[in-house]
Scaffold this active site. Sequence first.
Site, short mmCIF file in Angstrom:
data_model
loop_
_atom_site.label_atom_id
_atom_site.label_comp_id
_atom_site.label_asym_id
_atom_site.label_seq_id
_atom_site.Cartn_x
_atom_site.Cartn_y
_atom_site.Cartn_z
N LYS A 41 0.97 -0.90 -0.04
CA LYS A 41 0.24 0.21 -0.29
C LYS A 41 1.26 1.28 -0.06
CE LYS A 41 -3.69 2.69 2.65
NZ LYS A 41 -4.77 2.02 3.78
N THR A 61 -12.36 -2.01 -5.93
CA THR A 61 -13.79 -1.06 -5.67
C THR A 61 -13.42 -0.22 -5.34
OG1 THR A 61 -14.83 -2.42 -4.00
CG2 THR A 61 -15.35 -3.85 -5.60
N HIS A 66 -20.07 -6.95 4.85
CA HIS A 66 -18.17 -6.94 4.49
C HIS A 66 -17.68 -7.32 6.21
CE1 HIS A 66 -19.45 -7.46 0.38
NE2 HIS A 66 -18.77 -7.97 0.47
N LYS A 119 -13.37 -2.94 4.86
CA LYS A 119 -13.87 -2.75 3.96
C LYS A 119 -14.16 -1.20 3.71
CE LYS A 119 -17.01 -4.52 0.05
NZ LYS A 119 -16.02 -4.33 -0.92
N GLY A 138 -19.40 -3.63 -4.49
CA GLY A 138 -19.16 -3.97 -5.73
C GLY A 138 -20.17 -5.05 -6.08
N THR A 139 -20.38 -6.43 -4.99
CA THR A 139 -20.82 -6.40 -5.77
C THR A 139 -22.28 -7.21 -5.40
OG1 THR A 139 -19.18 -8.64 -4.84
CG2 THR A 139 -21.41 -9.42 -5.11
#
Length: 233
Positions: free
Chosen positions: A32, A73, A131, A135, A141-142
């Site tokens: 990251k 996402t 989730h 997150k 996104g799903t």
Amino acid sequence: MKIGLLGYGKMGKTIEQIALHRQHDITLKVEKDTDSYALENIDVAIDFSTPDAAVANITKCFNHNIPVISGTTGWLDHYDDVVALCKEKNGTFLYASNFSLGVNIFFELNKTLSKLMKNLPEYDISMEEIHHTEKLDAPSGTAITLAEEILKNSKYGSWTLDAAKLNDLHIHSKRIDKVPGTHQVVYNSSVDTIEIKHTAHNRDGFALGAVIAAEWIVGKKGVFSMKDVLNIG
């Protein structure tokens, strides 16, 4: 196959384990907030970075003629621009909001159910997604992929996180520690309820799908999805 991991968080580490098990080499690991890295020694890149880094990572892959699998996402406002750039560069790109093989079958179930329910306006539709607390984006996104398919075949004009907006498809987003991902679609009327649900037990399904997509995409040119990988839809 030599794989570069653009993003080396929990998901990147899980992908690494599965890729090694499938006899691939991990020749690049980008942590990251890493801006400078080389792409010379990889056959394909798998991006599970952050919304802020995703577009730059994908663009760099196109500029170096590296196929890229994207599972990040939260950046999809730029999706059309990325697709246009891929075509301009004669690149190779596959984005999925979820790489789980089971979830992609679930997408097809959701699509079929929404078509069957299209002419039954007495059913109210709602969604829930859960989730882990790490997150960054909500809804997932799903969940957006599921919602967009429902909108094509329903009385709703858009989706919303606000339950007070009665004319929109409500997505209830929850963040609970250590939940890999749960998605549920509910059709409710005064006489009955129809529900479909997918529950992930761990990250392995997402990681396996990403590695399978990477195996599939090497040597191809164009913009693809998991439907192409699985030959469904």
